[in-house]
Design a protein around this motif. Structure first.
Motif, PDB file in Angstrom:
ATOM      1  N   SER A  49      12.225 -51.116 -11.907  1.00  0.00           N
ATOM      2  CA  SER A  49      11.905 -51.516 -10.538  1.00  0.00           C
ATOM      3  C   SER A  49      11.002 -50.490  -9.876  1.00  0.00           C
ATOM      4  O   SER A  49      10.955 -49.333 -10.295  1.00  0.00           O
ATOM      5  CB  SER A  49      13.189 -51.694  -9.719  1.00  0.00           C
ATOM      6  N   ILE A  50      10.272 -50.920  -8.845  1.00  0.00           N
ATOM      7  CA  ILE A  50       9.477 -50.030  -8.003  1.00  0.00           C
ATOM      8  C   ILE A  50       9.538 -50.572  -6.582  1.00  0.00           C
ATOM      9  O   ILE A  50      10.004 -51.701  -6.346  1.00  0.00           O
ATOM     10  CB  ILE A  50       8.005 -49.941  -8.454  1.00  0.00           C
ATOM     11  N   LEU A  51       9.043 -49.793  -5.619  1.00  0.00           N
ATOM     12  CA  LEU A  51       8.896 -50.268  -4.253  1.00  0.00           C
ATOM     13  C   LEU A  51       7.475 -50.777  -4.072  1.00  0.00           C
ATOM     14  O   LEU A  51       6.515 -50.131  -4.506  1.00  0.00           O
ATOM     15  CB  LEU A  51       9.172 -49.145  -3.248  1.00  0.00           C
ATOM     16  N   CYS A  52       7.327 -51.911  -3.429  1.00  0.00           N
ATOM     17  CA  CYS A  52       6.001 -52.439  -3.166  1.00  0.00           C
ATOM     18  C   CYS A  52       5.236 -51.495  -2.261  1.00  0.00           C
ATOM     19  O   CYS A  52       5.760 -51.041  -1.231  1.00  0.00           O
ATOM     20  CB  CYS A  52       6.085 -53.822  -2.519  1.00  0.00           C
ATOM     21  N   MET A  53       3.996 -51.182  -2.619  1.00  0.00           N
ATOM     22  CA  MET A  53       3.196 -50.257  -1.835  1.00  0.00           C
ATOM     23  C   MET A  53       2.668 -50.894  -0.549  1.00  0.00           C
ATOM     24  O   MET A  53       2.132 -50.200   0.318  1.00  0.00           O
ATOM     25  CB  MET A  53       2.014 -49.759  -2.660  1.00  0.00           C
ATOM     26  N   PHE A  54       2.836 -52.216  -0.406  1.00  0.00           N
ATOM     27  CA  PHE A  54       2.353 -52.897   0.785  1.00  0.00           C
ATOM     28  C   PHE A  54       3.478 -53.231   1.775  1.00  0.00           C
ATOM     29  O   PHE A  54       3.377 -52.942   2.959  1.00  0.00           O
ATOM     30  CB  PHE A  54       1.603 -54.179   0.395  1.00  0.00           C
ATOM     31  N   CYS A  55       4.551 -53.827   1.268  1.00  0.00           N
ATOM     32  CA  CYS A  55       5.633 -54.231   2.176  1.00  0.00           C
ATOM     33  C   CYS A  55       6.862 -53.336   2.088  1.00  0.00           C
ATOM     34  O   CYS A  55       7.763 -53.422   2.926  1.00  0.00           O
ATOM     35  CB  CYS A  55       6.034 -55.681   1.923  1.00  0.00           C
ATOM     36  N   GLY A  56       6.924 -52.485   1.053  1.00  0.00           N
ATOM     37  CA  GLY A  56       8.042 -51.550   0.928  1.00  0.00           C
ATOM     38  C   GLY A  56       9.292 -52.142   0.325  1.00  0.00           C
ATOM     39  O   GLY A  56      10.284 -51.430   0.137  1.00  0.00           O
ATOM     40  N   GLU A  57       9.266 -53.434  -0.025  1.00  0.00           N
ATOM     41  CA  GLU A  57      10.437 -54.069  -0.616  1.00  0.00           C
ATOM     42  C   GLU A  57      10.570 -53.692  -2.091  1.00  0.00           C
ATOM     43  O   GLU A  57       9.589 -53.403  -2.772  1.00  0.00           O
ATOM     44  CB  GLU A  57      10.340 -55.588  -0.487  1.00  0.00           C
TER      45      GLU A  57
ATOM     46  N   GLU B  19       7.128 -41.443 -11.210  1.00  0.00           N
ATOM     47  CA  GLU B  19       7.494 -42.836 -11.448  1.00  0.00           C
ATOM     48  C   GLU B  19       8.253 -43.409 -10.252  1.00  0.00           C
ATOM     49  O   GLU B  19       8.004 -44.544  -9.831  1.00  0.00           O
ATOM     50  CB  GLU B  19       8.342 -42.946 -12.709  1.00  0.00           C
ATOM     51  N   GLU B  20       9.177 -42.617  -9.709  1.00  0.00           N
ATOM     52  CA  GLU B  20       9.965 -43.075  -8.566  1.00  0.00           C
ATOM     53  C   GLU B  20       9.076 -43.349  -7.355  1.00  0.00           C
ATOM     54  O   GLU B  20       9.395 -44.204  -6.523  1.00  0.00           O
ATOM     55  CB  GLU B  20      11.009 -42.021  -8.197  1.00  0.00           C
ATOM     56  N   ASN B  21       7.982 -42.626  -7.245  1.00  0.00           N
ATOM     57  CA  ASN B  21       7.113 -42.735  -6.075  1.00  0.00           C
ATOM     58  C   ASN B  21       5.725 -43.258  -6.452  1.00  0.00           C
ATOM     59  O   ASN B  21       4.734 -42.933  -5.786  1.00  0.00           O
ATOM     60  CB  ASN B  21       7.013 -41.366  -5.396  1.00  0.00           C
ATOM     61  N   TYR B  22       5.687 -44.061  -7.496  1.00  0.00           N
ATOM     62  CA  TYR B  22       4.413 -44.587  -7.980  1.00  0.00           C
ATOM     63  C   TYR B  22       3.669 -45.357  -6.885  1.00  0.00           C
ATOM     64  O   TYR B  22       2.463 -45.160  -6.664  1.00  0.00           O
ATOM     65  CB  TYR B  22       4.650 -45.490  -9.193  1.00  0.00           C
ATOM     66  N   ALA B  23       4.369 -46.239  -6.178  1.00  0.00           N
ATOM     67  CA  ALA B  23       3.720 -47.038  -5.140  1.00  0.00           C
ATOM     68  C   ALA B  23       3.172 -46.152  -4.033  1.00  0.00           C
ATOM     69  O   ALA B  23       2.076 -46.402  -3.507  1.00  0.00           O
ATOM     70  CB  ALA B  23       4.711 -48.046  -4.564  1.00  0.00           C
ATOM     71  N   PHE B  24       3.899 -45.119  -3.673  1.00  0.00           N
ATOM     72  CA  PHE B  24       3.479 -44.224  -2.592  1.00  0.00           C
ATOM     73  C   PHE B  24       2.168 -43.517  -2.939  1.00  0.00           C
ATOM     74  O   PHE B  24       1.215 -43.502  -2.141  1.00  0.00           O
ATOM     75  CB  PHE B  24       4.581 -43.199  -2.320  1.00  0.00           C
ATOM     76  N   TYR B  25       2.103 -42.937  -4.132  1.00  0.00           N
ATOM     77  CA  TYR B  25       0.896 -42.185  -4.493  1.00  0.00           C
ATOM     78  C   TYR B  25      -0.265 -43.117  -4.862  1.00  0.00           C
ATOM     79  O   TYR B  25      -1.437 -42.740  -4.719  1.00  0.00           O
ATOM     80  CB  TYR B  25       1.209 -41.194  -5.611  1.00  0.00           C
ATOM     81  N   THR B  26       0.048 -44.345  -5.296  1.00  0.00           N
ATOM     82  CA  THR B  26      -1.013 -45.327  -5.492  1.00  0.00           C
ATOM     83  C   THR B  26      -1.616 -45.701  -4.142  1.00  0.00           C
ATOM     84  O   THR B  26      -2.837 -45.879  -4.021  1.00  0.00           O
ATOM     85  CB  THR B  26      -0.474 -46.586  -6.190  1.00  0.00           C
TER      86      THR B  26
END
Length: 324
Positions: free
Chosen positions: A23-31, A101-108
């Motif tokens: 799983s990851i957090l969406c970089m747009f909506c955070g879900e 990996e845990e913060n992939y969406a954030f740094y992307t």
């Protein structure tokens, strides 16, 4: 890190996701996105993450992702204390990879901000200032809850180290001049906001090399806390003893290797001691001052024995072996 293209099932935005993750957090909506139940889009679909050369910058994409970064800067620093306590030579690689990996969406999202940011220096500086402020506000809010001076100092030191060995290397891994400029801006703003907290923007490889460099962690910490400074004669003499006498033998080289494996952890734990200031004075009086005297007298073996006694005592007090 290998990635695949997916579409968020919540907001329908497309993004790259690392393979091998559940799983990851969406970089747009955070879900939260369950990657096991999310279809992969075929690679012939063009996305902003793989823009062809010369494609115009998308200001809307820049500021959309900037909002995401500002909203999630605090989340990118979660569990900072545990990550700092686990930081050691033999664990850093795994810890750093897991953090990315845990913060992939954030740094992307940060990458998308940098890729689409305006070209003019003033606008870009403003964006860097905002991102730095996002990190700082999250940390200031937590520090305000700490009332005791010693505890506040410990929390601040943990936060400084977390930024230096997790956040800033992750920013620099984005690559390019703009990522370096952002990392430097974060350091600058951090130093302005937190007293005596001048952090340095290093990349992952530099930190790993730092484990191999000949740094006098314990002696430096003691000298700094006794206001002797990093360039004092005592520290210089002990470094020369290490580089000369100890490095000349296999036994000495083994001692140096063992020392650099545990010294960073010892220094962090001494700093957290409620009686840290008294401990620094005690270490100086009982071990380091005698070591300096032995070096000046040419009694190199006595210096080695005294220094080893100090490290063994510190190990027993701050890194005791747990009984099974």
């Amino acid at each position: 890190m290998e990635t695949v293209l997916i579409k968020c099932p919540h907001c329908k935005e497309q993004m790259q996701a690392p393979t091998g993750r559940e799983s990851i957090l969406c970089m747009f909506c955070g879900e939260k996105i369950d990657l096991r139940e999310t279809d992969v889009i075929q690679p012939d679909v063009e996305t902003d993450l793989k823009k062809p050369a010369g494609k115009a910058k998308d200001a809307g994409k820049c500021y959309e992702n900037l909002n995401f970064v500002l909203e999630h800067a605090g989340a990118a620093c979660r569990d900072y204390s545990a990550k700092v306590r686990a930081f050691r030579k033999d664990s850093y690689h795994e810890l750093f990879e897991r953090y990315k990996e845990e913060n992939y969406a954030f740094y992307t999202a940060i990458k998308l901000v940098l890729d689409n940011a305006p070209e003019d220096a003033e606008s870009f500086d403003g964006i860097c200032h905002q991102i730095a402020g996002g990190f700082i506000r999250a940390q200031e809010a937590e520090l305000e809850q700490v009332k005791k001076k010693n505890e506040k100092f410990t929390v601040q030191m943990d936060k400084n180290m977390f930024m230096a060995v997790y956040v800033l290397p992750s920013v620099k891994e984005i690559g390019g001049t703009r990522a370096d400029e952002l990392a430097e801006a974060i350091c600058k703003e951090w130093g302005k906001s937190f007293k005596d907290s001048n952090i340095i923007a290093s990349d992952y490889d530099s930190i790993v090399k730092g484990f191999k460099r000949k740094l006098c962690y314990v002696t430096t910490a003691v000298c700094q806390n006794l206001n002797k400074g990093e360039d004092c004669e005592e520290l210089r003499l002990i470094k020369e003893f290490r580089d000369g006498y100890l490095s000349a033998t296999k036994e000495g080289q083994a001692l140096i290797g063992e020392y650099y494996d545990i010294a960073p952890t010892l220094v962090k734990r001494i700093a957290k001691d409620a009686e840290a200031e008294a401990k620094y004075i005690w270490l100086w009086d009982h071990y380091l001052a005698p070591c300096v005297a032995f070096i000046r007298a040419g009694a190199q073996e006595e210096c080695k024995e005294t220094y080893c006694e100090m490290m063994e005592e510190l190990r027993k007090e701050y890194m005791p072996v747990r009984k099974k």
